[in-house]
Design a protein around this motif. Structure first.
Motif, mmCIF file in Angstrom:
data_model
loop_
_atom_site.group_PDB
_atom_site.id
_atom_site.type_symbol
_atom_site.label_atom_id
_atom_site.label_comp_id
_atom_site.label_asym_id
_atom_site.label_seq_id
_atom_site.Cartn_x
_atom_site.Cartn_y
_atom_site.Cartn_z
ATOM 1 N N MET A 16 0.843 -1.186 0.000
ATOM 2 C CA MET A 16 0.000 0.000 0.000
ATOM 3 C C MET A 16 0.881 1.240 0.000
ATOM 4 O O MET A 16 1.797 1.353 0.820
ATOM 5 C CB MET A 16 -0.929 0.010 1.212
ATOM 6 C CG MET A 16 -1.933 1.148 1.209
ATOM 7 S SD MET A 16 -2.855 1.266 2.756
ATOM 8 C CE MET A 16 -3.772 -0.267 2.719
ATOM 9 N N ILE A 17 0.612 2.165 -0.912
ATOM 10 C CA ILE A 17 1.401 3.393 -0.981
ATOM 11 C C ILE A 17 0.571 4.642 -0.691
ATOM 12 O O ILE A 17 1.101 5.665 -0.279
ATOM 13 C CB ILE A 17 2.103 3.528 -2.342
ATOM 14 C CG1 ILE A 17 1.083 3.485 -3.493
ATOM 15 C CG2 ILE A 17 3.167 2.459 -2.520
ATOM 16 C CD1 ILE A 17 1.692 3.817 -4.844
ATOM 17 N N ILE A 18 -0.728 4.600 -0.929
ATOM 18 C CA ILE A 18 -1.629 5.713 -0.610
ATOM 19 C C ILE A 18 -2.892 5.143 0.019
ATOM 20 O O ILE A 18 -3.626 4.408 -0.635
ATOM 21 C CB ILE A 18 -2.003 6.540 -1.862
ATOM 22 C CG1 ILE A 18 -0.744 7.108 -2.531
ATOM 23 C CG2 ILE A 18 -2.947 7.664 -1.480
ATOM 24 C CD1 ILE A 18 -1.041 7.833 -3.826
ATOM 25 N N PRO A 19 -3.171 5.463 1.300
ATOM 26 C CA PRO A 19 -2.315 6.244 2.198
ATOM 27 C C PRO A 19 -1.076 5.451 2.613
ATOM 28 O O PRO A 19 -0.922 4.302 2.195
ATOM 29 C CB PRO A 19 -3.237 6.500 3.394
ATOM 30 C CG PRO A 19 -4.156 5.311 3.412
ATOM 31 C CD PRO A 19 -4.391 4.976 1.958
ATOM 32 N N SER A 20 -0.211 6.075 3.420
ATOM 33 C CA SER A 20 0.984 5.365 3.864
ATOM 34 C C SER A 20 0.586 4.049 4.500
ATOM 35 O O SER A 20 -0.324 3.990 5.333
ATOM 36 C CB SER A 20 1.755 6.221 4.886
ATOM 37 O OG SER A 20 2.201 7.411 4.299
ATOM 38 N N GLU A 21 1.279 3.004 4.129
ATOM 39 C CA GLU A 21 0.944 1.673 4.622
ATOM 40 C C GLU A 21 1.061 1.628 6.135
ATOM 41 O O GLU A 21 2.050 2.071 6.703
ATOM 42 C CB GLU A 21 1.886 0.646 4.001
ATOM 43 C CG GLU A 21 1.597 -0.783 4.439
ATOM 44 C CD GLU A 21 2.635 -1.746 3.876
ATOM 45 O OE1 GLU A 21 2.361 -2.950 3.891
ATOM 46 O OE2 GLU A 21 3.699 -1.287 3.459
ATOM 47 N N ALA A 22 0.061 1.103 6.801
ATOM 48 C CA ALA A 22 0.078 0.949 8.255
ATOM 49 C C ALA A 22 -0.539 -0.397 8.592
ATOM 50 O O ALA A 22 -1.701 -0.470 8.988
ATOM 51 C CB ALA A 22 -0.681 2.083 8.929
ATOM 52 N N PRO A 23 0.210 -1.488 8.418
ATOM 53 C CA PRO A 23 -0.354 -2.828 8.629
ATOM 54 C C PRO A 23 -0.428 -3.200 10.101
ATOM 55 O O PRO A 23 -0.092 -4.310 10.496
ATOM 56 C CB PRO A 23 0.636 -3.718 7.876
ATOM 57 C CG PRO A 23 1.938 -3.012 8.040
ATOM 58 C CD PRO A 23 1.619 -1.541 8.035
ATOM 59 N N VAL A 24 -0.824 -2.251 10.926
ATOM 60 C CA VAL A 24 -0.867 -2.448 12.373
ATOM 61 C C VAL A 24 -2.167 -1.849 12.906
ATOM 62 O O VAL A 24 -2.773 -0.984 12.266
ATOM 63 C CB VAL A 24 0.347 -1.794 13.066
ATOM 64 C CG1 VAL A 24 1.642 -2.522 12.698
ATOM 65 C CG2 VAL A 24 0.466 -0.329 12.692
ATOM 66 N N GLU A 58 2.071 8.381 15.001
ATOM 67 C CA GLU A 58 3.251 8.686 14.187
ATOM 68 C C GLU A 58 4.031 7.408 13.894
ATOM 69 O O GLU A 58 4.500 7.199 12.769
ATOM 70 C CB GLU A 58 4.141 9.695 14.909
ATOM 71 C CG GLU A 58 5.328 10.144 14.063
ATOM 72 C CD GLU A 58 6.189 11.191 14.749
ATOM 73 O OE1 GLU A 58 7.290 11.473 14.239
ATOM 74 O OE2 GLU A 58 5.775 11.723 15.804
ATOM 75 N N ALA A 59 4.151 6.540 14.913
ATOM 76 C CA ALA A 59 4.823 5.255 14.703
ATOM 77 C C ALA A 59 4.063 4.414 13.687
ATOM 78 O O ALA A 59 4.663 3.764 12.819
ATOM 79 C CB ALA A 59 4.932 4.506 16.034
#
Length: 205
Positions: free
Chosen positions: A60-68, A85-86
């Motif tokens: 995933m590039i948009i939005p920033s990948e956040a697999p958490v 932020e993390a």
């Protein structure tokens, strides 16, 4: 606390980054407008919020990948910005994300009534007050991994990003056990009849 299913390439269901809902996802590939053939760009379409996320080469590039998982609803306010932020940078730099989560833990310990200066000392203080073993282990896990992010150690977070990803789950687990569950019990206890509450006070006096 419900299980979090992170966005995963070509999965049919997961928690949408845009709306946070566990929902059905549809997939399609992007094509060149003036040339034949497909590209390595895909997009996923959320059936709940009807928004899309864009992927390249399976990431995933948009939005920033956040697999958490997102922050627990009861994560104290002073901790939320560092956690988010993390979450925003973990795909690009697991080590930097882990360092931010170490700060999150330090602030969380302060919210739990400790000094918030030395994580190890604060955990020891909570243990002396009867901290459950599984919470102590979760805190020490975050402490050790976070220390390896800040100082050279035996754990290379950039080589094994899943370790950094697990910190988010650990923090939410700690919040669930130490903040959410006691709050739920207290809320239920306080709706008992006044006579019953006075009887309990008399018994325990």
């Amino acid at each position: 606390m419900n299980k979090y299913y992170p966005p995963t390439f070509e999965e049919g269901q997961f928690h949408c980054i845009k709306c946070g809902v566990y929902a059905k996802q549809s997939w399609d590939r992007m094509f060149r407008s003036n040339l034949s053939g497909h590209t390595n760009f895909n997009y996923s379409y959320c059936h709940h919020c009807h928004d899309v996320c864009y992927w390249f080469d399976g990431r995933m590039i948009i939005p920033s990948e956040a697999p958490v998982p997102p922050p627990h609803i009861d994560l104290p306010e002073p901790c939320v910005d560092d956690y988010n932020e993390a979450r925003d940078i973990v795909a690009r730099s697991p080590r930097a994300a882990a360092a931010l989560l170490r700060l999150t833990i330090q602030k969380l310990l302060s919210e739990l009534g400790e000094k918030g200066k030395n994580i190890n000392d604060d955990i020891g203080s909570l243990v002396s007050k009867g901290l459950p073993l599984e919470v102590q282990q979760a805190l020490d896990y975050c402490r050790v991994v976070g220390n390896n992010a800040v100082h050279p150690g035996e754990i290379d977070l950039n080589d094994d990003p899943k370790i950094a990803h697990s910190l988010f789950e650990m923090i939410n687990f700690i919040v669930e056990v130490r903040i959410s569950q006691p709050k739920k019990v207290a809320d239920l206890y306080n709706i008992l009849p006044e006579g019953a509450l006075k009887a309990v006070e008399k018994r325990d006096a």
